[in-house]
Design a protein around this motif. Structure first.
Motif, PDB file in Angstrom:
ATOM      1  N   ALA A  30      35.907  43.802  38.462  1.00  0.00           N
ATOM      2  CA  ALA A  30      35.435  43.327  39.776  1.00  0.00           C
ATOM      3  C   ALA A  30      35.744  41.844  39.956  1.00  0.00           C
ATOM      4  CB  ALA A  30      33.939  43.594  39.926  1.00  0.00           C
ATOM      5  N   GLN A  47      44.723  41.620  33.969  1.00  0.00           N
ATOM      6  CA  GLN A  47      45.623  40.947  34.913  1.00  0.00           C
ATOM      7  C   GLN A  47      47.083  41.219  34.551  1.00  0.00           C
ATOM      8  OE1 GLN A  47      43.755  37.103  34.398  1.00  0.00           O
ATOM      9  NE2 GLN A  47      43.100  37.063  36.547  1.00  0.00           N
ATOM     10  N   HIS A  71      43.423  46.840  44.334  1.00  0.00           N
ATOM     11  CA  HIS A  71      41.964  46.581  44.357  1.00  0.00           C
ATOM     12  C   HIS A  71      41.124  47.855  44.176  1.00  0.00           C
ATOM     13  CE1 HIS A  71      41.193  48.096  48.534  1.00  0.00           C
ATOM     14  NE2 HIS A  71      42.498  48.145  48.440  1.00  0.00           N
ATOM     15  N   TYR A  72      41.795  48.962  43.859  1.00  0.00           N
ATOM     16  CA  TYR A  72      41.117  50.252  43.810  1.00  0.00           C
ATOM     17  C   TYR A  72      41.243  50.794  42.390  1.00  0.00           C
ATOM     18  CZ  TYR A  72      40.645  55.274  45.029  1.00  0.00           C
ATOM     19  OH  TYR A  72      40.288  56.595  45.095  1.00  0.00           O
ATOM     20  N   ASP A  81      47.717  51.017  45.906  1.00  0.00           N
ATOM     21  CA  ASP A  81      46.778  49.902  45.713  1.00  0.00           C
ATOM     22  C   ASP A  81      45.854  50.162  44.535  1.00  0.00           C
ATOM     23  OD1 ASP A  81      45.297  51.984  46.722  1.00  0.00           O
ATOM     24  OD2 ASP A  81      44.453  50.878  48.425  1.00  0.00           O
ATOM     25  N   ARG A  82      46.250  51.057  43.615  1.00  0.00           N
ATOM     26  CA  ARG A  82      45.301  51.539  42.623  1.00  0.00           C
ATOM     27  C   ARG A  82      45.796  51.463  41.184  1.00  0.00           C
ATOM     28  NH1 ARG A  82      44.911  57.232  45.259  1.00  0.00           N
ATOM     29  NH2 ARG A  82      44.774  55.784  46.989  1.00  0.00           N
ATOM     30  N   LYS A 121      47.492  40.586  43.290  1.00  0.00           N
ATOM     31  CA  LYS A 121      48.750  41.241  43.648  1.00  0.00           C
ATOM     32  C   LYS A 121      49.546  41.602  42.396  1.00  0.00           C
ATOM     33  CE  LYS A 121      49.908  39.667  48.268  1.00  0.00           C
ATOM     34  NZ  LYS A 121      48.826  38.941  48.833  1.00  0.00           N
ATOM     35  N   GLU A 125      48.734  44.558  46.972  1.00  0.00           N
ATOM     36  CA  GLU A 125      47.343  44.178  46.687  1.00  0.00           C
ATOM     37  C   GLU A 125      46.692  45.328  45.923  1.00  0.00           C
ATOM     38  OE1 GLU A 125      44.805  41.293  46.739  1.00  0.00           O
ATOM     39  OE2 GLU A 125      46.261  41.085  48.378  1.00  0.00           O
ATOM     40  N   GLY A 169      39.129  41.326  41.511  1.00  0.00           N
ATOM     41  CA  GLY A 169      39.389  41.872  42.850  1.00  0.00           C
ATOM     42  C   GLY A 169      39.268  43.371  43.004  1.00  0.00           C
ATOM     43  N   PHE A 170      38.938  44.100  41.940  1.00  0.00           N
ATOM     44  CA  PHE A 170      38.727  45.541  42.130  1.00  0.00           C
ATOM     45  C   PHE A 170      37.385  45.728  42.836  1.00  0.00           C
ATOM     46  CE2 PHE A 170      41.931  45.734  38.790  1.00  0.00           C
ATOM     47  CZ  PHE A 170      42.735  46.766  39.248  1.00  0.00           C
ATOM     48  N   ASP A 171      37.425  46.275  44.049  1.00  0.00           N
ATOM     49  CA  ASP A 171      36.184  46.402  44.806  1.00  0.00           C
ATOM     50  C   ASP A 171      35.850  47.844  45.183  1.00  0.00           C
ATOM     51  OD1 ASP A 171      38.159  46.802  46.683  1.00  0.00           O
ATOM     52  OD2 ASP A 171      37.555  45.155  48.004  1.00  0.00           O
ATOM     53  N   ARG A 172      36.798  48.756  44.966  1.00  0.00           N
ATOM     54  CA  ARG A 172      36.519  50.181  45.223  1.00  0.00           C
ATOM     55  C   ARG A 172      36.643  50.933  43.915  1.00  0.00           C
ATOM     56  NH1 ARG A 172      40.564  52.830  49.025  1.00  0.00           N
ATOM     57  NH2 ARG A 172      39.268  54.643  48.628  1.00  0.00           N
TER      58      ARG A 172
END
Ligand code: SAM
Ligand code: SF4
Length: 325
Positions: free
Chosen positions: A55, A297, A10-11, A257-258, A2, A8, A58-61
């Motif tokens: 990754a 981070q 994650h992109y 979210d990016r 976050k 959040e 938490g970056f998953d896309r």
């Protein structure tokens, strides 16, 4: 992970190059060198390493962009390398589609899932004028190749520029009656050297919607997850959807979210602000994965709340092709 506002994040949009085979009027000035020297850009191995570290927080896309991502050498190997990283759930790409006829199939085979294709008009002459180099038929063949390769749902992006293509949005919207494509109309955003032209060229989303509804009937709103910047709509009987990206007149920063990794290894915290974290210099100076993770981070935590267009704050250090849109 976050950010400090509880969003959040994650992109990750990853720019593979700052170079392009077009020079669209809303993205790059007509003249001038906007390309960094090649040694200043991330190598394949550096790029994969940074995405692997991203990754783990938490970056998953991942979305590959540019410049024009398809002119990056070794693109198929790069996509394969990203697809092998644990935790990456989706790889997509934004492209002008010029090279898709040749590479859509190999890219799909190694793990590319979807493409967004830029197409600003269906008029070949105006298309050439807006892109300064583009041939519309080549792009059209690229769209069909992407569809055949299963890179679906196909999303089409059109930046609407006053005096260039505002008349063309009805024809583009009409495509969704016969194709399962998601057509998205984008307000031109101001950045860097051509910000004045871009601000003068904004066609507000409200006007785009009015033009489409006057010609083709009411747009029915569809369900929306709040993160996709374009809320989808459908024309009666349409197979595809129509959305609007209104960064200028109706910002959507609350759902952001990016983050972006620029081709020169800077983590850009907000598209329309100049805040960046340099990852390239520490990486080349021998930083460990933990050091780089900590820098990322910190970047996520310090992500600004939103852009400042309403207060006339314009990001000045880069143009769109140097970030990745
Ligand atoms: N070359 C690829 C392409 O054009 O699809 C990817 C890079 S491009 C910078 C990414 C996206 O940004 C494209 O959809 C493009 O239309 C959009 N774009 C470029 N300049 C823009 C601007 N000033 N305002 C809004 N969108 C812009
Ligand atoms: Fe190139 Fe895409 Fe920018 Fe057009 S919008 S100049 S295709 S990077």
């Amino acid at each position: 992970m976050k950010d400090s506002f509880g969003r959040e994040i994650h992109y990750l949009r990853v720019s593979l190059t700052d170079r392009c085979n077009f020079r669209c009027v809303y993205c790059m000035p007509a003249k001038g060198n906007f390309y960094a020297p090649l040694p200043h850009l991330l190598t394949d191995a550096e790029l994969i390493r940074l995405i692997r570290i991203a990754a783990t927080i938490g970056f998953d896309r991942i979305r590959l962009t540019g410049g024009e991502p398809t002119i990056r050498p070794n693109l198929v190997n790069i996509v394969q390398g990203i697809a092998e990283i644990p935790g990456i759930k989706e790889i997509a790409m934004t492209t002008n589609a010029v090279k898709l006829e040749q590479i859509a199939e190999p890219l799909a085979r190694v793990g590319l899932k979807r493409v967004n294709i830029s197409i600003d008009t269906l008029d070949a002459e105006r298309f050439h004028k807006m892109t300064r180099f583009g041939q519309l038929d080549q792009v059209w063949r690229g769209i069909l190749a992407a569809e055949r390769a299963g890179l679906k749902p196909i999303k089409l992006n059109s930046v609407v520029v006053r005096g260039h293509n505002e008349e063309d949005i009805v024809d583009l919207a009409r495509l969704t009656l016969e194709h399962e494509w998601d057509m998205r109309f984008i307000e031109v955003m101001p950045l860097g050297a051509i910000a004045d032209f871009q601000m003068e060229s904004v066609v507000p989303v409200a006007e785009m919607r009015l033009r489409i509804e006057s010609a083709l009937g009411k747009l029915e709103p569809l369900d929306w997850d709040g993160h996709n910047p374009a809320r989808p709509h459908r024309l009666r009987g349409g197979l595809g959807t129509i959305g609007f990206i209104s960064s200028v007149t109706e910002p959507f920063c609350a759902g952001c979210d990016r983050m972006r990794l620029n081709a020169d290894g800077r983590l850009r915290l907000c598209l329309l602000r100049d805040n960046e974290v340099d990852l390239l210099a520490p990486l080349r100076a021998g930083a460990s994965d933990d050091d780089l993770r900590e820098l990322m981070q910190g970047g996520v935590w310090n992500k600004p709340w939103g852009h400042g267009l309403a207060e006339h704050v314009i990001a000045e250090t880069r143009i769109m092709s140097q970030i990745g849109g």
